[in-house]
Scaffold this active site. Structure first.
Site, PDB file in Angstrom:
ATOM      1  N   THR A  64      39.387  24.355  11.772  1.00 55.59           N
ATOM      2  CA  THR A  64      40.105  24.297  10.501  1.00 55.59           C
ATOM      3  C   THR A  64      40.628  25.673  10.132  1.00 55.59           C
ATOM      4  O   THR A  64      39.859  26.636  10.084  1.00 55.59           O
ATOM      5  CB  THR A  64      39.180  23.808   9.366  1.00 55.59           C
ATOM      6  OG1 THR A  64      38.046  24.668   9.287  1.00 55.59           O
ATOM      7  CG2 THR A  64      38.761  22.370   9.585  1.00 55.59           C
ATOM      8  N   GLU A 127      40.695  24.029   3.846  1.00 56.40           N
ATOM      9  CA  GLU A 127      40.718  24.199   5.299  1.00 56.40           C
ATOM     10  C   GLU A 127      41.579  23.106   5.907  1.00 56.40           C
ATOM     11  O   GLU A 127      41.395  21.936   5.592  1.00 56.40           O
ATOM     12  CB  GLU A 127      39.302  24.085   5.868  1.00 56.40           C
ATOM     13  CG  GLU A 127      38.327  25.044   5.242  1.00 56.40           C
ATOM     14  CD  GLU A 127      36.961  24.978   5.907  1.00 56.40           C
ATOM     15  OE1 GLU A 127      36.856  24.421   7.011  1.00 56.40           O
ATOM     16  OE2 GLU A 127      36.007  25.488   5.304  1.00 56.40           O
TER      17      GLU A 127
HETATM   18  P1  ADP Z   1      36.792  29.600  11.184  1.00 59.04           P
HETATM   19  O1  ADP Z   1      35.423  29.462  10.587  1.00 59.04           O
HETATM   20  O2  ADP Z   1      37.160  31.028  11.497  1.00 59.04           O
HETATM   21  O3  ADP Z   1      37.837  28.918  10.320  1.00 59.04           O
HETATM   22  P2  ADP Z   1      37.112  27.372  13.044  1.00 59.04           P
HETATM   23  O4  ADP Z   1      36.129  26.914  14.085  1.00 59.04           O
HETATM   24  O5  ADP Z   1      37.310  26.471  11.861  1.00 59.04           O
HETATM   25  O6  ADP Z   1      36.706  28.821  12.595  1.00 59.04           O
HETATM   26  O7  ADP Z   1      38.504  27.613  13.807  1.00 59.04           O
HETATM   27  C1  ADP Z   1      39.660  27.853  13.045  1.00 59.04           C
HETATM   28  C2  ADP Z   1      40.731  28.590  13.819  1.00 59.04           C
HETATM   29  O8  ADP Z   1      41.050  27.901  15.031  1.00 59.04           O
HETATM   30  C3  ADP Z   1      42.051  28.631  13.038  1.00 59.04           C
HETATM   31  O9  ADP Z   1      42.084  29.728  12.139  1.00 59.04           O
HETATM   32  C4  ADP Z   1      43.088  28.740  14.141  1.00 59.04           C
HETATM   33  O10 ADP Z   1      43.338  30.104  14.450  1.00 59.04           O
HETATM   34  C5  ADP Z   1      42.418  28.060  15.341  1.00 59.04           C
HETATM   35  N1  ADP Z   1      42.920  26.703  15.663  1.00 59.04           N
HETATM   36  C6  ADP Z   1      43.155  26.269  16.920  1.00 59.04           C
HETATM   37  N2  ADP Z   1      43.579  24.994  16.927  1.00 59.04           N
HETATM   38  C7  ADP Z   1      43.627  24.592  15.622  1.00 59.04           C
HETATM   39  C8  ADP Z   1      44.008  23.359  14.985  1.00 59.04           C
HETATM   40  N3  ADP Z   1      44.419  22.304  15.696  1.00 59.04           N
HETATM   41  N4  ADP Z   1      43.939  23.300  13.631  1.00 59.04           N
HETATM   42  C9  ADP Z   1      43.520  24.371  12.923  1.00 59.04           C
HETATM   43  N5  ADP Z   1      43.138  25.554  13.459  1.00 59.04           N
HETATM   44  C10 ADP Z   1      43.189  25.678  14.804  1.00 59.04           C
HETATM   45 MG    MG Z   2      37.678  26.885   9.632  1.00 57.26          MG
END
Ligand code: ADP
Ligand code: MG
Length: 201
Positions: A64, A127
């Site tokens: 997200t 998110e």
């Molecule tokens: P965080 O806690 O940093 O948000 P996540 O596991 O939620 O970690 O991963 C989010 C990140 O993954 C986003 O900021 C983006 O850079 C990347 N990402 C890759 N594919 C997607 C997708 N389909 N939708 C949203 N974010 C994605």
């Molecule tokens: Mg996230």
């Protein structure tokens, strides 16, 4: 009218999210809401993608993109917490980017507007999971989104499996909802663009 997310945030002691029950799962519709987006939708959001707290987005098969706090007001001031759907677009800040042409299109998304456990549930977060297979992360890029409808309330989960299952249903519901012509039309909305408004310092 249920309180908006911002009103709930003001109160401080908010009720805990309802537990997700089996009746909820088995009773879920595959499509929700009216055939045309109704007030307060569409809600336009824009902000620079932030690092979250790695609370399992990717582990759950659902990364997200977290939006900055100040970009949430257009939705938190008019809507309650929960899961929403709409369109989103990732916009690079510079020309040299690892993203491919297909990654910078307007794409379907599901969004959660909820309470951040990292801040003892006192802060709201928005998110966005984009329904697209990006090959790279896009932290720091601009994200624009149009929220077009509400799917379900925020729920508390006793098992990881139940959560994953509900997210899968959310994605399917979102796609079904967006197939309606009056929703599909918003993919061409002028809110989306190939140029970022963010200034690169
Ligand atoms: P965080 O806690 O940093 O948000 P996540 O596991 O939620 O970690 O991963 C989010 C990140 O993954 C986003 O900021 C983006 O850079 C990347 N990402 C890759 N594919 C997607 C997708 N389909 N939708 C949203 N974010 C994605
Ligand atoms: Mg996230």
């Amino acid at each position: 009218m249920p309180p908006t997310a911002a009103e709930e945030a003001e109160k401080g002691d908010r009720p805990a999210a309802a537990f997700r029950t089996d009746e909820f799962r088995t009773g879920r519709s595959q499509i929700v809401g009216p055939d045309t987006p109704e007030s307060p939708f569409p809600i336009a959001l824009a902000g620079q993608v932030q690092k979250g707290f790695g609370r399992g987005g990717k582990d759950l098969g659902c990364p997200t993109a977290n939006l900055p706090d100040e970009s949430i007001t257009p939705i938190s001031s008019v809507a309650k917490t929960g899961v929403y759907y709409g369109y989103a677009q990732v916009i690079p800040l510079e020309d040299n980017t690892d993203l491919r042409q297909e990654d910078i299109q307007v794409l379907p998304m599901v969004m959660s507007l909820g309470w951040n456990p990292f801040y003892k549930n006192k802060c709201l977060t928005a998110e966005i999971h984009v329904m697209h297979d990006f090959k790279t992360d896009f932290y720091g890029f601009e994200m624009r989104a149009l929220v077009l409808g509400y799917i379900r309330p925020e729920l508390d989960y006793t098992s990881r499996e139940a959560l994953i299952e509900d997210i899968e249903v959310d994605k399917r519901v979102a796609l079904n909802c967006l197939e309606r012509p009056r929703y599909q039309a918003y993919a061409n909305d002028p809110h989306f663009s190939l140029r970022s408004r963010l200034v690169v310092l």
